[in-house]
Design an enzyme around this catalytic site. Structure first.
Site, PDB file in Angstrom:
ATOM      1  N   CYS A 126       0.800  -1.237   0.000  1.00 43.95           N
ATOM      2  CA  CYS A 126       0.000   0.000   0.000  1.00 43.95           C
ATOM      3  C   CYS A 126       0.832   1.285   0.000  1.00 43.95           C
ATOM      4  O   CYS A 126       0.591   2.152  -0.840  1.00 43.95           O
ATOM      5  CB  CYS A 126      -0.983   0.022   1.162  1.00 43.95           C
ATOM      6  SG  CYS A 126      -1.431  -1.560   1.864  1.00 43.95           S
ATOM      7  N   ARG A 176       6.325 -11.329   5.797  1.00 40.81           N
ATOM      8  CA  ARG A 176       5.697 -11.135   7.108  1.00 40.81           C
ATOM      9  C   ARG A 176       6.144 -12.236   8.040  1.00 40.81           C
ATOM     10  O   ARG A 176       6.267 -13.390   7.630  1.00 40.81           O
ATOM     11  CB  ARG A 176       4.167 -11.184   6.976  1.00 40.81           C
ATOM     12  CG  ARG A 176       3.615 -10.087   6.102  1.00 40.81           C
ATOM     13  CD  ARG A 176       2.108 -10.187   5.967  1.00 40.81           C
ATOM     14  NE  ARG A 176       1.630  -9.246   4.972  1.00 40.81           N
ATOM     15  CZ  ARG A 176       0.391  -9.215   4.511  1.00 40.81           C
ATOM     16  NH1 ARG A 176      -0.495 -10.099   4.954  1.00 40.81           N
ATOM     17  NH2 ARG A 176       0.043  -8.322   3.620  1.00 40.81           N
ATOM     18  N   HIS A 190      -4.616  -1.169  -5.647  1.00 39.84           N
ATOM     19  CA  HIS A 190      -5.191  -0.077  -4.875  1.00 39.84           C
ATOM     20  C   HIS A 190      -5.923   0.831  -5.826  1.00 39.84           C
ATOM     21  O   HIS A 190      -5.346   1.274  -6.826  1.00 39.84           O
ATOM     22  CB  HIS A 190      -4.099   0.653  -4.105  1.00 39.84           C
ATOM     23  CG  HIS A 190      -3.476  -0.228  -3.058  1.00 39.84           C
ATOM     24  ND1 HIS A 190      -2.387  -1.028  -3.323  1.00 39.84           N
ATOM     25  CD2 HIS A 190      -3.852  -0.491  -1.778  1.00 39.84           C
ATOM     26  CE1 HIS A 190      -2.100  -1.732  -2.227  1.00 39.84           C
ATOM     27  NE2 HIS A 190      -2.967  -1.431  -1.282  1.00 39.84           N
ATOM     28  N   GLN A 210       1.675 -11.066  -3.540  1.00 38.95           N
ATOM     29  CA  GLN A 210       0.249 -10.741  -3.582  1.00 38.95           C
ATOM     30  C   GLN A 210      -0.092 -10.118  -4.919  1.00 38.95           C
ATOM     31  O   GLN A 210       0.713  -9.352  -5.463  1.00 38.95           O
ATOM     32  CB  GLN A 210      -0.060  -9.678  -2.525  1.00 38.95           C
ATOM     33  CG  GLN A 210      -0.157 -10.169  -1.122  1.00 38.95           C
ATOM     34  CD  GLN A 210      -0.598  -9.034  -0.218  1.00 38.95           C
ATOM     35  OE1 GLN A 210      -0.040  -7.953  -0.230  1.00 38.95           O
ATOM     36  NE2 GLN A 210      -1.615  -9.281   0.576  1.00 38.95           N
ATOM     37  N   HIS A 263      -8.369  -1.292  -1.248  1.00 37.67           N
ATOM     38  CA  HIS A 263      -7.310  -2.295  -1.363  1.00 37.67           C
ATOM     39  C   HIS A 263      -7.990  -3.593  -1.766  1.00 37.67           C
ATOM     40  O   HIS A 263      -9.027  -3.938  -1.194  1.00 37.67           O
ATOM     41  CB  HIS A 263      -6.625  -2.589  -0.024  1.00 37.67           C
ATOM     42  CG  HIS A 263      -6.167  -1.407   0.761  1.00 37.67           C
ATOM     43  ND1 HIS A 263      -4.849  -1.226   1.086  1.00 37.67           N
ATOM     44  CD2 HIS A 263      -6.851  -0.375   1.319  1.00 37.67           C
ATOM     45  CE1 HIS A 263      -4.740  -0.128   1.820  1.00 37.67           C
ATOM     46  NE2 HIS A 263      -5.928   0.394   1.981  1.00 37.67           N
ATOM     47  N   LYS A 278     -13.390  -5.028   5.589  1.00 36.04           N
ATOM     48  CA  LYS A 278     -13.218  -5.710   4.300  1.00 36.04           C
ATOM     49  C   LYS A 278     -14.340  -6.708   4.013  1.00 36.04           C
ATOM     50  O   LYS A 278     -15.056  -7.125   4.915  1.00 36.04           O
ATOM     51  CB  LYS A 278     -11.871  -6.437   4.268  1.00 36.04           C
ATOM     52  CG  LYS A 278     -11.700  -7.449   5.392  1.00 36.04           C
ATOM     53  CD  LYS A 278     -10.383  -8.217   5.274  1.00 36.04           C
ATOM     54  CE  LYS A 278     -10.236  -9.185   6.430  1.00 36.04           C
ATOM     55  NZ  LYS A 278      -9.245 -10.217   6.216  1.00 36.04           N
TER      56      LYS A 278
HETATM   57 ZN   LIG Z   1      -3.164  -2.285   0.568  1.00 36.24          ZN
END
Ligand SMILES: [Zn+2]
Length: 437
Positions: A117, A146, A168, A164, A294, A248
């Site tokens: 992001c 992560r 955005h 991923q 996102h 989300k």
């Molecule tokens: Zn994001």
């Protein structure tokens, strides 16, 4: 205890089925991926076969995103501490992050990116945007890292580094609803290509550890609720399941044996735009706060593909299969014809294995079956004389004789280009309450 023999049998059969599909076992047998302890646990090495699957997925992903007005970018893998202080990542997500890396004699602190992001915000802010340019959809196949505790790591499904398919969308408040809806529709269409149907929808609301005012959260949650409401889709509430900056929608799918997996996610975020002062110039010539959506479709490519291995039990559809056709001469005298056949298939852009080894035909056919090749083309002297091939489809015992090569190529081109599910793909009835992902 089991109430009756049948339920016990069903249970045992199911365990067997889960074992048979285990992506770690198939990953080894089919040479798909490897996790090397010396290289580091939780880090996936994509071997050549699975790298082909990924290449195909990525190429298709890029194509459908360009068609839908996304613009694709690349951003760095590490970033200065300043940006993660501003984004709130260090404060709310720091325990999942790797770092700091000390640069310039220790005066500069960098961290490895856990999310894409902030980079995409900087891409957006590389110039001033007019309302006429919105919505601006920025996408990247972005690799992030992560921290996951050693004990929780699991094959490709739970890892420490993954890519991923992140996007955005920067838009005005008035455009947000429609954009959320578009992402939602795209996600369902996308997942259905893999034979993932009957998704379960969850609306995940504000977590305890979060950024921003309740007023912003109210607004963001409302936008998601409305987008689902318009589509009249049934959904469940996952109380507190949102991420620290946004609520989300989660789309969870069911695999071939009914297990539930994390599919796509859409988040509507009013927090990061505040923190980074993300704006556009509106009709009145004033600077207005942008909304940021996102979203991921694959989520993590590692987890998605690990899931696909189990979903297909290693029997990948033609468009994704690393070995699409094996050309097998019955005996050496047909080798020239086999070479010629392989050449024509390759010219039509198929991934072909030409079997040039001598030896028992049955063994060579068996080996090709074990590699899970989509089609076997067997050629002998008779076929060479007639200019035809004998075709065996994976999972079928029948052999189709006397097929002209052109007709065969035509047929499998259609199958490949339509991304058809393989004929040996048989989804089981979903079983309630089964969850693995
Ligand atoms: Zn994001």
């Amino acid at each position: 205890m089991w109430p009756d023999q049948k339920q016990l049998d069903d249970y045992l059969k199911r365990l067997q089925e889960i074992e048979r599909r285990d992506h770690r076992v198939l990953g080894k047998e089919l040479e798909l991926f490897r996790i090397d302890e010396e290289l580091g646990s939780g880090l996936v090495l994509w071997l050549p076969n699975l790298s082909i699957v990924r290449e195909e997925l990525e190429a298709w992903w890029r194509k459908i995103h360009r068609e839908r007005g996304y613009t694709l970018v690349y951003t760095p893998h590490i970033a200065h501490e300043k940006i993660y202080q501003r984004s709130g990542h260090l404060e709310k997500y720091g325990e999942n992050m790797y770092g700091p890396l000390l640069l310039d004699e220790g005066t500069q602190r960098f961290w490895i990116k856990p999310m894409n992001c902030p980079g995409h915000i900087k891409v957006y802010q590389s110039k001033i945007h007019s309302y006429r340019e919105l919505p601006l959809r920025i996408g990247e196949l972005g690799t992030v890292y992560r921290y996951e505790r050693g004990g929780t790591l699991h094959g490709m499904l739970r890892v420490r580094g993954f890519t991923q398919d992140d996007s955005h969308i920067f838009c005005s408040w008035g455009q947000a609803q429609e954009e959320i809806g578009k992402v939602f529709d795209l996600a369902l269409e996308f997942l259905s290509v893999f034979g993932y149907t009957e998704p379960s929808i969850y609306l995940s609301t504000r977590p305890e550890k979060r950024l921003g005012s309740d007023e912003l959260w109210d607004k963001a949650e409302e936008a998601l609720r409305t987008a689902l409401g318009i589509r009249e889709v049934p959904y469940k509430i996952d109380e507190g399941g949102g991420v620290f900056y946004a609520p989300k929608i989660d789309i969870k799918v069911h695999d071939a044996i009914g297990r539930e997996w994390q599919g796509a996610t859409v988040q509507v975020d009013l927090n990061l735009p505040e923190r980074f002062d993300v704006t556009f110039v509106n009709e009145k010539g004033e600077r207005e706060r942008a909304v940021m959506i996102h979203r991921v479709l694959f989520g993590s490519l590692e987890r998605f593909v690990g899931g696909l291995i189990e979903h297909y039990a290693g029997n990948f559809p033609l468009w994704l299969n690393w070995e699409q056709v094996a050309v097998i001469p019955v005996r050496e005298s047909a080798l020239d014809y086999a070479r010629d056949t392989a050449k024509k298939l390759r010219a039509a852009d198929f991934r072909v294995h030409l079997d040039e080894q001598a030896g028992d035909l049955r063994n060579r056919v068996k080996e090709a079956q074990q590699r899970k090749v989509s089609y076997m083309v067997v050629v002998g002297d008779k076929e060479a004389a007639a200019g035809t091939v004998s075709v065996r489809r994976r999972g079928s015992r029948d052999e189709e004789r006397g097929v002209t090569l052109d007709a065969f190529i035509e047929r499998i081109k259609k199958e490949r280009d339509s991304k058809a599910l393989p004929a040996d793909f048989a989804p089981h009835e979903p079983t309630a309450g089964d969850s693995l992902a």
